[in-house]
Design a protein around this motif. Structure first.
Motif, PDB file in Angstrom:
ATOM      1  N   SER A   1      -2.418  -5.537  -6.363  1.00  0.00           N
ATOM      2  CA  SER A   1      -1.820  -4.534  -5.710  1.00  0.00           C
ATOM      3  C   SER A   1      -2.622  -3.132  -5.679  1.00  0.00           C
ATOM      4  CB  SER A   1      -0.533  -3.983  -6.364  1.00  0.00           C
ATOM      5  OG  SER A   1      -0.780  -3.461  -7.665  1.00  0.00           O
TER       6      SER A   1
ATOM      7  N   ARG B   1      -4.136   3.559   0.223  1.00  0.00           N
ATOM      8  CA  ARG B   1      -3.912   3.238   1.692  1.00  0.00           C
ATOM      9  C   ARG B   1      -3.856   4.434   2.517  1.00  0.00           C
ATOM     10  NH1 ARG B   1       0.931  -0.553  -0.030  1.00  0.00           N
ATOM     11  NH2 ARG B   1      -0.274  -2.314  -0.881  1.00  0.00           N
TER      12      ARG B   1
ATOM     13  N   ALA C   1       4.809  -1.558  10.253  1.00  0.00           N
ATOM     14  CA  ALA C   1       3.659  -2.312   9.312  1.00  0.00           C
ATOM     15  C   ALA C   1       3.748  -1.213   8.102  1.00  0.00           C
ATOM     16  CB  ALA C   1       2.251  -2.306  10.176  1.00  0.00           C
TER      17      ALA C   1
ATOM     18  N   ALA D   1       6.420  -1.895   5.778  1.00  0.00           N
ATOM     19  CA  ALA D   1       6.357  -3.305   5.233  1.00  0.00           C
ATOM     20  C   ALA D   1       5.328  -3.176   3.916  1.00  0.00           C
ATOM     21  CB  ALA D   1       5.878  -4.335   6.162  1.00  0.00           C
ATOM     22  N   CYS D   2       4.448  -2.410   3.981  1.00  0.00           N
ATOM     23  CA  CYS D   2       3.101  -2.240   3.124  1.00  0.00           C
ATOM     24  C   CYS D   2       3.425  -1.192   1.835  1.00  0.00           C
ATOM     25  CB  CYS D   2       1.849  -2.017   3.731  1.00  0.00           C
ATOM     26  SG  CYS D   2       1.156  -3.550   4.553  1.00  0.00           S
TER      27      CYS D   2
ATOM     28  N   ILE E   1      -3.063  -1.645  12.153  1.00  0.00           N
ATOM     29  CA  ILE E   1      -2.604  -2.535  11.309  1.00  0.00           C
ATOM     30  C   ILE E   1      -3.205  -3.599  10.702  1.00  0.00           C
ATOM     31  CG2 ILE E   1      -0.695  -4.213  11.503  1.00  0.00           C
ATOM     32  CD1 ILE E   1       0.547  -2.723  13.852  1.00  0.00           C
ATOM     33  N   THR E   2      -4.387  -4.072  11.057  1.00  0.00           N
ATOM     34  CA  THR E   2      -5.144  -5.027  10.482  1.00  0.00           C
ATOM     35  C   THR E   2      -5.978  -4.360   9.304  1.00  0.00           C
ATOM     36  OG1 THR E   2      -5.504  -6.644  12.313  1.00  0.00           O
ATOM     37  CG2 THR E   2      -7.255  -6.487  10.787  1.00  0.00           C
TER      38      THR E   2
ATOM     39  N   LEU F   1      -4.594  -1.690   7.608  1.00  0.00           N
ATOM     40  CA  LEU F   1      -3.783  -1.261   6.665  1.00  0.00           C
ATOM     41  C   LEU F   1      -3.743  -2.749   5.909  1.00  0.00           C
ATOM     42  CD1 LEU F   1      -1.528   0.483   5.308  1.00  0.00           C
ATOM     43  CD2 LEU F   1      -0.069  -0.612   7.368  1.00  0.00           C
ATOM     44  N   ARG F   2      -3.360  -3.774   6.240  1.00  0.00           N
ATOM     45  CA  ARG F   2      -3.231  -4.900   5.611  1.00  0.00           C
ATOM     46  C   ARG F   2      -4.411  -5.404   4.590  1.00  0.00           C
ATOM     47  NH1 ARG F   2       0.210  -7.601  10.514  1.00  0.00           N
ATOM     48  NH2 ARG F   2       2.105  -6.758  10.260  1.00  0.00           N
ATOM     49  N   ASP F   3      -5.479  -5.025   5.190  1.00  0.00           N
ATOM     50  CA  ASP F   3      -6.593  -5.485   4.485  1.00  0.00           C
ATOM     51  C   ASP F   3      -7.221  -4.106   3.462  1.00  0.00           C
ATOM     52  OD1 ASP F   3      -7.032  -7.622   6.221  1.00  0.00           O
ATOM     53  OD2 ASP F   3      -8.722  -6.767   7.421  1.00  0.00           O
TER      54      ASP F   3
END
Length: 192
Positions: free
Chosen positions: A2, A8, A45, A48-49, A186-187, A189-191
């Motif tokens: 996490s 982030r 997004a 969700a994160c 968004i990519t 952020l997810r990475d």
């Protein structure tokens, strides 16, 4: 593994208010008709994160402003409404950093990267993005999640919203911010 919220990026949603719908209804032409849909994608997004989201509102001070606090143009568009716990920062000038505690909030949270979207590209979004870069934040302006309107220049020349949008992005690119698409943001952020 996490990540802490401070590792982030934060989403900065600038002035997604009903006044702009009123401008369109009065026949002012804009570009990027899907910008609000891309802002919704970004909001979904980030939420969700569990990444931070900051909402910026413009409060007009001139009697003929479309953004007077008791006027019909001031409220946020329903699609971009804040959720409980998401701060709303009210500004009275173009930059979200002037006369607000936005910078202090970001620094206190250890946030270094800002993903910026909203309206309008060449006014409050541009000014906020320039200041973010000048203040040392890693600013990322989302090209398809912002828009502007046609304008007449000081010499009477007509400038299309597309032309103004493109020139604003060109002016900011590299020196003040990285220009990205919503999908790229968004990519990333997810990475993170």
């Amino acid at each position: 593994m996490s990540h802490s919220p401070t590792s982030r990026p934060a989403l900065i949603v600038v002035d997604v208010q009903r006044a702009f719908d009123q401008w369109e209804a009065a026949s002012r032409r804009r570009n990027n008709p899907q910008a609000v849909a891309r802002i919704v994608d970004l909001l979904n997004a980030f939420r969700a994160c569990g990444a931070p989201v900051f909402h910026i509102r413009h409060q007009g001070t001139h009697p003929n402003s479309s953004f007077l606090p008791d006027g019909t143009g001031y409220p946020v568009k329903d699609e971009a409404r804040e959720l409980a716990g998401e701060p709303v920062i009210v500004k009275q000038v173009n930059s979200a950093f002037i006369g607000t505690d936005l910078e202090a909030r970001l620094r206190a949270a250890g946030i270094k990267t800002l993903v910026i979207c909203g309206a309008t590209t060449n006014h409050c979004v541009e000014t906020t993005t320039r200041m973010a870069g000048n203040l040392g934040f890693d600013a990322r302006l989302v090209r398809d999640a912002t828009w502007t309107f046609d304008r007449i220049g000081p010499d009477g020349d007509a400038h299309s919203a597309e032309e103004i949008h493109a020139m604003t992005l060109a002016n900011l690119n590299g020196e003040f911010a990285r220009i990205v698409s919503a999908a790229e943001a968004i990519t990333a952020l997810r990475d993170a």
